[in-house]
Design a protein around this motif. Structure first.
Motif, short mmCIF file in Angstrom:
data_model
loop_
_atom_site.label_atom_id
_atom_site.label_comp_id
_atom_site.label_asym_id
_atom_site.label_seq_id
_atom_site.Cartn_x
_atom_site.Cartn_y
_atom_site.Cartn_z
N ALA A 28 0.83 -1.21 0.00
CA ALA A 28 0.00 0.00 0.00
C ALA A 28 0.86 1.26 0.00
O ALA A 28 0.58 2.22 -0.73
N VAL A 29 1.91 1.28 0.81
CA VAL A 29 2.81 2.44 0.85
C VAL A 29 3.55 2.57 -0.48
O VAL A 29 3.72 3.67 -1.02
N GLY A 30 4.00 1.43 -1.03
CA GLY A 30 4.71 1.46 -2.30
C GLY A 30 3.86 2.01 -3.43
O GLY A 30 4.37 2.69 -4.33
N ASN A 31 2.55 1.75 -3.39
CA ASN A 31 1.63 2.26 -4.41
C ASN A 31 1.06 3.63 -4.06
O ASN A 31 0.17 4.13 -4.76
N LYS A 32 1.52 4.19 -2.92
CA LYS A 32 1.06 5.50 -2.44
C LYS A 32 -0.45 5.53 -2.17
O LYS A 32 -1.12 6.55 -2.39
N HIS A 33 -0.97 4.39 -1.71
CA HIS A 33 -2.38 4.32 -1.37
C HIS A 33 -2.63 4.72 0.08
O HIS A 33 -3.76 5.02 0.45
N VAL A 34 -1.58 4.69 0.90
CA VAL A 34 -1.66 5.18 2.28
C VAL A 34 -0.38 5.95 2.58
O VAL A 34 0.64 5.78 1.91
N GLU A 35 -0.46 6.79 3.61
CA GLU A 35 0.72 7.53 4.04
C GLU A 35 1.60 6.62 4.90
O GLU A 35 1.08 5.80 5.67
N PRO A 36 2.92 6.73 4.78
CA PRO A 36 3.81 5.95 5.66
C PRO A 36 3.56 6.35 7.11
O PRO A 36 3.19 7.47 7.41
N GLY A 37 3.80 5.43 8.00
CA GLY A 37 3.57 5.68 9.42
C GLY A 37 2.73 4.58 10.00
O GLY A 37 3.07 3.40 9.89
N PHE A 38 1.59 4.95 10.59
CA PHE A 38 0.69 3.96 11.18
C PHE A 38 -0.73 4.18 10.69
O PHE A 38 -1.57 4.74 11.39
N PRO A 39 -1.04 3.72 9.46
CA PRO A 39 -2.44 3.75 9.02
C PRO A 39 -3.22 2.65 9.75
O PRO A 39 -2.63 1.77 10.37
N TYR A 40 -4.54 2.73 9.67
CA TYR A 40 -5.33 1.61 10.18
C TYR A 40 -4.96 0.36 9.38
O TYR A 40 -4.65 0.44 8.19
N ILE A 41 -5.01 -0.79 10.04
CA ILE A 41 -4.68 -2.04 9.36
C ILE A 41 -5.56 -2.24 8.13
O ILE A 41 -5.08 -2.64 7.06
N SER A 42 -6.84 -1.92 8.27
CA SER A 42 -7.77 -2.10 7.15
C SER A 42 -7.43 -1.19 5.98
O SER A 42 -7.67 -1.54 4.82
N ASP A 43 -6.87 -0.01 6.27
CA ASP A 43 -6.54 0.93 5.19
C ASP A 43 -5.44 0.38 4.28
O ASP A 43 -5.34 0.79 3.12
N THR A 44 -4.63 -0.53 4.81
CA THR A 44 -3.55 -1.10 3.99
C THR A 44 -4.08 -2.18 3.05
O THR A 44 -3.32 -2.70 2.23
N GLY A 45 -5.36 -2.53 3.18
CA GLY A 45 -5.93 -3.55 2.31
C GLY A 45 -7.21 -3.08 1.65
O GLY A 45 -8.11 -3.88 1.37
N THR A 46 -7.32 -1.77 1.41
CA THR A 46 -8.55 -1.20 0.85
C THR A 46 -8.57 -1.18 -0.67
O THR A 46 -9.58 -1.49 -1.29
N ARG A 47 -7.44 -0.85 -1.28
CA ARG A 47 -7.40 -0.69 -2.74
C ARG A 47 -6.59 -1.82 -3.38
O ARG A 47 -5.74 -2.43 -2.75
N SER A 48 -6.90 -2.05 -4.65
CA SER A 48 -6.19 -3.08 -5.40
C SER A 48 -4.78 -2.57 -5.76
O SER A 48 -4.61 -1.38 -6.03
N PRO A 49 -3.76 -3.43 -5.75
CA PRO A 49 -3.79 -4.89 -5.62
C PRO A 49 -3.68 -5.41 -4.18
O PRO A 49 -3.86 -6.59 -3.92
#
Length: 266
Positions: A28-49
């Motif tokens: 998720a961080v590599g694809n810039k779908h979340v900010e680095p740090g401590f996102p919610y666990i669910s936020d790291t699995g929200t968008r594809s892939p």
């Protein structure tokens, strides 16, 4: 293999689930779908892939946890089924049911992303964390109430450690609930999603407290499962048997070897 090596499952899941979260976080961080740090666990699995990976890894984790929960149930049943303290049997059954609800919640979280079906996702989170906490409480009560049974591996150290994990889990769940609501009321600001909540936006401090608490709750839960290792090491699992309702007819096979006929019954 599982018959004698099942005691490694609590250790495996204690490593597997955090590793799963790290994998999806990295994607998720590599694809810039979340900010680095401590996102919610669910936020790291929200968008594809990463959502596909997140769902698959959590489904596997739910299956592993289900095997552990069932093994724990049968272990306790072995000690309690002939006891006069019937309330222990009821506690064991209640723990088994709450355990199944917990892993069902884990599966819901993985398969229903918050951006798609939020209600189902939140239900899964409640089952995974809320009902999961109840499972930990019930197992701790069973551990403390079964001292007289002298169950191998149920040491004083393990019982105290489980109590400490329950207390820590409860405190973090309260902090998570309060911090998440306060953060939501403050930010992240118009036109911004919480997946991209940055430190210069209102409510970020409370958001960070909530997300760190969520990660710690997840880690505490799998650490609790790991406490079953010592007890699981004391017994083996009997493989399931296939028993027909009616005796099956035996097939006679004639095998000719040289000048002799040998009858083999299959």
């Amino acid at each position: 293999m599982l018959e004698t090596r099942h005691h490694w499952l609590p250790v495996i899941i204690a490593v597997y689930l955090p590793l799963s979260f790290v994998i999806t976080y990295s994607i998720a961080v590599g694809n810039k779908h979340v900010e680095p740090g401590f996102p919610y666990i669910s936020d790291t699995g929200t968008r594809s892939p990463e959502s596909c990976v997140f769902g698959q890894l959590l489904n596997i984790g739910a299956v592993l946890a289900g095997i552990i929960i069932y093994t724990r149930y049968r272990q306790s049943l072995y000690h309690f089924e002939n006891s006069t303290r019937k309330y222990l049997l009821h506690l064991n059954t209640a723990a088994f049911i709450t355990g199944l609800l917990t892993i069902f919640g884990v599966s819901l979280v993985g398969n229903f992303q918050e951006t798609n079906i939020l209600v189902v996702h939140l239900l899964g989170a409640f089952l995974a964390f809320g009902v999961g906490f109840v499972y930990m409480i019930l197992q701790t009560i069973i551990s403390c109430k079964s001292v007289s049974f002298k169950i191998p591996g149920n040491s004083l150290y393990i019982r105290r450690f489980r109590i400490a994990l329950c207390v820590a889990d409860f405190v973090l769940l309260v902090i998570l609930g309060i911090a998440a609501q306060v953060a939501k009321s403050k930010g992240p600001g118009p036109g911004k999603s919480k997946q991209h909540w940055s430190s210069d936006e209102p409510g970020y401090a409370e958001h960070l407290v909530a997300t760190i608490s969520e990660w710690l709750v997840a880690f505490i839960t799998v650490i609790y499962f790991a406490t079953f290792y010592k007890e699981f090491k004391q017994f083996r699992i009997k493989p399931p048997e296939v028993i027909y309702y009616k005796e099956q007819p035996r097939t006679e096979i004639a095998v000719i070897t040289g000048q002799k006929t040998i009858k083999i019954f299959n």
